[in-house]
Design a protein around this motif. Sequence first.
Motif, PDB file in Angstrom:
ATOM      1  N   PHE A 133       0.269  10.167   4.024  1.00  0.00           N
ATOM      2  CA  PHE A 133      -0.353  10.628   2.643  1.00  0.00           C
ATOM      3  C   PHE A 133      -1.724   9.574   2.502  1.00  0.00           C
ATOM      4  O   PHE A 133      -2.222   9.537   1.374  1.00  0.00           O
ATOM      5  CB  PHE A 133       0.305  10.500   1.485  1.00  0.00           C
ATOM      6  CG  PHE A 133       1.657  11.471   1.541  1.00  0.00           C
ATOM      7  CD1 PHE A 133       1.424  12.861   1.539  1.00  0.00           C
ATOM      8  CD2 PHE A 133       2.982  10.998   2.052  1.00  0.00           C
ATOM      9  CE1 PHE A 133       2.631  13.671   1.518  1.00  0.00           C
ATOM     10  CE2 PHE A 133       3.965  11.809   2.158  1.00  0.00           C
ATOM     11  CZ  PHE A 133       3.778  12.951   1.840  1.00  0.00           C
ATOM     12  N   TRP A 134      -1.868   8.699   3.499  1.00  0.00           N
ATOM     13  CA  TRP A 134      -2.997   7.690   3.326  1.00  0.00           C
ATOM     14  C   TRP A 134      -4.100   8.470   3.032  1.00  0.00           C
ATOM     15  O   TRP A 134      -5.121   7.934   2.330  1.00  0.00           O
ATOM     16  CB  TRP A 134      -2.900   6.618   4.463  1.00  0.00           C
ATOM     17  CG  TRP A 134      -1.845   5.463   4.480  1.00  0.00           C
ATOM     18  CD1 TRP A 134      -0.647   5.669   3.911  1.00  0.00           C
ATOM     19  CD2 TRP A 134      -2.057   4.196   4.564  1.00  0.00           C
ATOM     20  NE1 TRP A 134      -0.254   4.408   3.807  1.00  0.00           N
ATOM     21  CE2 TRP A 134      -0.759   3.450   4.197  1.00  0.00           C
ATOM     22  CE3 TRP A 134      -2.920   3.623   5.253  1.00  0.00           C
ATOM     23  CZ2 TRP A 134      -0.644   2.115   4.607  1.00  0.00           C
ATOM     24  CZ3 TRP A 134      -2.989   2.210   5.261  1.00  0.00           C
ATOM     25  CH2 TRP A 134      -1.727   1.482   5.345  1.00  0.00           C
ATOM     26  N   VAL A 162      -6.715   5.570   0.852  1.00  0.00           N
ATOM     27  CA  VAL A 162      -6.427   4.151   1.171  1.00  0.00           C
ATOM     28  C   VAL A 162      -7.661   3.470   2.072  1.00  0.00           C
ATOM     29  O   VAL A 162      -8.212   4.119   2.963  1.00  0.00           O
ATOM     30  CB  VAL A 162      -5.282   4.185   1.973  1.00  0.00           C
ATOM     31  CG1 VAL A 162      -5.037   2.703   2.478  1.00  0.00           C
ATOM     32  CG2 VAL A 162      -3.991   4.707   1.064  1.00  0.00           C
ATOM     33  N   ASP A 163      -8.041   2.330   1.666  1.00  0.00           N
ATOM     34  CA  ASP A 163      -8.965   1.639   2.045  1.00  0.00           C
ATOM     35  C   ASP A 163      -8.357   0.263   2.060  1.00  0.00           C
ATOM     36  O   ASP A 163      -8.257  -0.152   1.036  1.00  0.00           O
ATOM     37  CB  ASP A 163     -10.320   1.661   1.172  1.00  0.00           C
ATOM     38  CG  ASP A 163     -11.518   1.075   1.984  1.00  0.00           C
ATOM     39  OD1 ASP A 163     -11.218   0.429   3.452  1.00  0.00           O
ATOM     40  OD2 ASP A 163     -12.445   0.427   1.656  1.00  0.00           O
ATOM     41  N   TRP A 164      -8.339  -0.202   3.373  1.00  0.00           N
ATOM     42  CA  TRP A 164      -8.034  -1.778   3.266  1.00  0.00           C
ATOM     43  C   TRP A 164      -8.324  -2.636   4.226  1.00  0.00           C
ATOM     44  O   TRP A 164      -9.303  -2.245   5.173  1.00  0.00           O
ATOM     45  CB  TRP A 164      -6.256  -1.736   3.356  1.00  0.00           C
ATOM     46  CG  TRP A 164      -5.683  -1.439   4.806  1.00  0.00           C
ATOM     47  CD1 TRP A 164      -6.386  -0.679   5.640  1.00  0.00           C
ATOM     48  CD2 TRP A 164      -4.634  -1.890   5.325  1.00  0.00           C
ATOM     49  NE1 TRP A 164      -5.702  -0.459   6.704  1.00  0.00           N
ATOM     50  CE2 TRP A 164      -4.435  -1.034   6.483  1.00  0.00           C
ATOM     51  CE3 TRP A 164      -3.488  -2.627   4.976  1.00  0.00           C
ATOM     52  CZ2 TRP A 164      -3.323  -1.250   7.334  1.00  0.00           C
ATOM     53  CZ3 TRP A 164      -2.385  -2.897   5.793  1.00  0.00           C
ATOM     54  CH2 TRP A 164      -2.352  -2.095   7.120  1.00  0.00           C
ATOM     55  N   VAL A 165      -8.349  -3.997   4.254  1.00  0.00           N
ATOM     56  CA  VAL A 165      -8.963  -5.051   5.048  1.00  0.00           C
ATOM     57  C   VAL A 165      -8.625  -4.892   6.489  1.00  0.00           C
ATOM     58  O   VAL A 165      -9.495  -5.302   7.357  1.00  0.00           O
ATOM     59  CB  VAL A 165      -8.465  -6.367   4.639  1.00  0.00           C
ATOM     60  CG1 VAL A 165      -8.794  -6.634   3.170  1.00  0.00           C
ATOM     61  CG2 VAL A 165      -7.082  -6.667   5.030  1.00  0.00           C
ATOM     62  N   VAL A 214       0.827  -1.175  -0.101  1.00  0.00           N
ATOM     63  CA  VAL A 214       0.094   0.149   0.030  1.00  0.00           C
ATOM     64  C   VAL A 214       1.034   1.161  -0.026  1.00  0.00           C
ATOM     65  O   VAL A 214       0.592   2.197  -0.779  1.00  0.00           O
ATOM     66  CB  VAL A 214      -1.132  -0.057   1.218  1.00  0.00           C
ATOM     67  CG1 VAL A 214      -1.738   1.434   1.294  1.00  0.00           C
ATOM     68  CG2 VAL A 214      -2.058  -1.146   1.139  1.00  0.00           C
ATOM     69  N   ASP A 215       1.811   1.264   0.834  1.00  0.00           N
ATOM     70  CA  ASP A 215       2.856   2.570   0.926  1.00  0.00           C
ATOM     71  C   ASP A 215       3.513   2.810  -0.323  1.00  0.00           C
ATOM     72  O   ASP A 215       3.711   3.778  -0.871  1.00  0.00           O
ATOM     73  CB  ASP A 215       3.987   2.308   1.895  1.00  0.00           C
ATOM     74  CG  ASP A 215       3.408   2.327   3.335  1.00  0.00           C
ATOM     75  OD1 ASP A 215       2.455   2.963   3.544  1.00  0.00           O
ATOM     76  OD2 ASP A 215       4.149   1.767   4.461  1.00  0.00           O
ATOM     77  N   GLN A 216       3.767   1.697  -0.962  1.00  0.00           N
ATOM     78  CA  GLN A 216       4.496   2.020  -2.575  1.00  0.00           C
ATOM     79  C   GLN A 216       3.581   2.579  -3.278  1.00  0.00           C
ATOM     80  O   GLN A 216       3.797   3.627  -4.005  1.00  0.00           O
ATOM     81  CB  GLN A 216       4.975   0.512  -2.887  1.00  0.00           C
ATOM     82  CG  GLN A 216       5.337   0.462  -4.327  1.00  0.00           C
ATOM     83  CD  GLN A 216       6.637   0.997  -4.684  1.00  0.00           C
ATOM     84  OE1 GLN A 216       7.609   0.591  -3.934  1.00  0.00           O
ATOM     85  NE2 GLN A 216       7.052   1.904  -5.773  1.00  0.00           N
ATOM     86  N   LYS A 217       2.194   2.033  -3.562  1.00  0.00           N
ATOM     87  CA  LYS A 217       1.074   2.821  -4.275  1.00  0.00           C
ATOM     88  C   LYS A 217       0.869   4.195  -4.047  1.00  0.00           C
ATOM     89  O   LYS A 217       0.787   5.102  -4.915  1.00  0.00           O
ATOM     90  CB  LYS A 217      -0.018   1.832  -4.164  1.00  0.00           C
ATOM     91  CG  LYS A 217      -0.099   0.298  -4.912  1.00  0.00           C
ATOM     92  CD  LYS A 217       0.314   0.318  -6.301  1.00  0.00           C
ATOM     93  CE  LYS A 217       0.504  -0.836  -7.120  1.00  0.00           C
ATOM     94  NZ  LYS A 217       0.643  -0.861  -8.520  1.00  0.00           N
ATOM     95  N   VAL A 218       0.765   4.665  -2.756  1.00  0.00           N
ATOM     96  CA  VAL A 218       0.563   5.667  -2.070  1.00  0.00           C
ATOM     97  C   VAL A 218       1.755   6.612  -2.690  1.00  0.00           C
ATOM     98  O   VAL A 218       1.352   7.823  -3.018  1.00  0.00           O
ATOM     99  CB  VAL A 218       0.462   5.600  -0.477  1.00  0.00           C
ATOM    100  CG1 VAL A 218       0.632   7.101   0.065  1.00  0.00           C
ATOM    101  CG2 VAL A 218      -0.780   5.064   0.076  1.00  0.00           C
ATOM    102  N   ILE A 219       2.909   6.104  -2.405  1.00  0.00           N
ATOM    103  CA  ILE A 219       3.918   7.006  -2.558  1.00  0.00           C
ATOM    104  C   ILE A 219       4.014   7.402  -4.470  1.00  0.00           C
ATOM    105  O   ILE A 219       4.302   8.622  -4.775  1.00  0.00           O
ATOM    106  CB  ILE A 219       5.503   6.242  -2.409  1.00  0.00           C
ATOM    107  CG1 ILE A 219       5.404   6.357  -0.790  1.00  0.00           C
ATOM    108  CG2 ILE A 219       6.661   7.045  -2.923  1.00  0.00           C
ATOM    109  CD1 ILE A 219       6.609   5.366  -0.352  1.00  0.00           C
ATOM    110  N   GLU A 220       3.607   6.307  -4.987  1.00  0.00           N
ATOM    111  CA  GLU A 220       3.714   6.678  -6.510  1.00  0.00           C
ATOM    112  C   GLU A 220       2.591   7.472  -6.970  1.00  0.00           C
ATOM    113  O   GLU A 220       2.796   8.616  -7.659  1.00  0.00           O
ATOM    114  CB  GLU A 220       3.302   5.289  -7.151  1.00  0.00           C
ATOM    115  CG  GLU A 220       4.464   4.046  -7.110  1.00  0.00           C
ATOM    116  CD  GLU A 220       4.138   3.057  -7.654  1.00  0.00           C
ATOM    117  OE1 GLU A 220       2.935   2.660  -8.200  1.00  0.00           O
ATOM    118  OE2 GLU A 220       5.024   2.042  -7.617  1.00  0.00           O
TER     119      GLU A 220
END
Length: 293
Positions: free
Chosen positions: A281-282, A287-290, A70-76
């Motif tokens: 930055f979430w 961001v929505d996760w389980v 998730v962090d990787q995608k958020v940073i991108e």
Amino acid sequence: MGRKQLWTVIAALILVNCLTLAFFLSKANLAGGAEDKETVATVRGKTIVRKEWLNELETRYGKDVLKDMVDQKVIEEMAAKYRIKISNQDVEREFRMLKATYNSFGKQNLKNEKKLKEQIRTNLLLEELLTKDVKVSNDELESYYQKNKELFNVPAAYHLSHIVVGTKEEADQTIQELAGGSNFSTLAMERSIDEFSANEGGDIGYISEQDERYPLEYIQIAKELKTGAYSQPINVEQGFAILKLEEKITGRNYAFKDVKEPIRRQMALEKMNSPVSAATFWDDAKVDWVYGK
């Protein structure tokens, strides 16, 4: 935290994260259908099936691995939003510094070179995102550089492998076999009495003149070897060693203009006195996760 310490921490985290993530995902990709019931171990006839194993992996590491993804995608996403990019030159400089200063880099770790560079780019993007609004004067930057020049001096480093044997006869025999075409790594695994490196095919990683783990002769010989070449036997505490040069990193002193931006990020992070985390930055990235909030 000093910059060399930071590189060491980052290197360790990169290696652990790469190995954990790759291992977890490779096993997870195999799950499904009949393979769920595949036996992966037995103890006195009692079995452990793949599904049980993968469930345990998810329980222990699932949240951490998913958070990394998730962090990787958020940073991108945030880097694209704010039009922030990191040059290949910046990535290569950090990778060079890591190899020269974090001596545990060896052939096995460098197999993940592409992944390591991706992680370095991600770390630099995150630093840039966190510090994009922090101002540091040019005078402050130059003062920091002048006071900490040694942090930006990359020493010459030599990636070496060695075979250590107990007697001169064994060493001479090893040289004969190498001359006959035998593989250096294979011979190291078969006969080197340095058990730690033998398990890695003789690989001891990168060493420099400041390294006290190995005799000074190692550096002196490495300077004379061509990449891929091996030495004649030399006396060491355990007996005799034969060295092979895998790679050489030429020493370099970076000028202020080359490291101005890394210094700015470092000083800005110190001024902020907050953790280097993509979690900042979430909310912005929705961001929505389980695991919920």
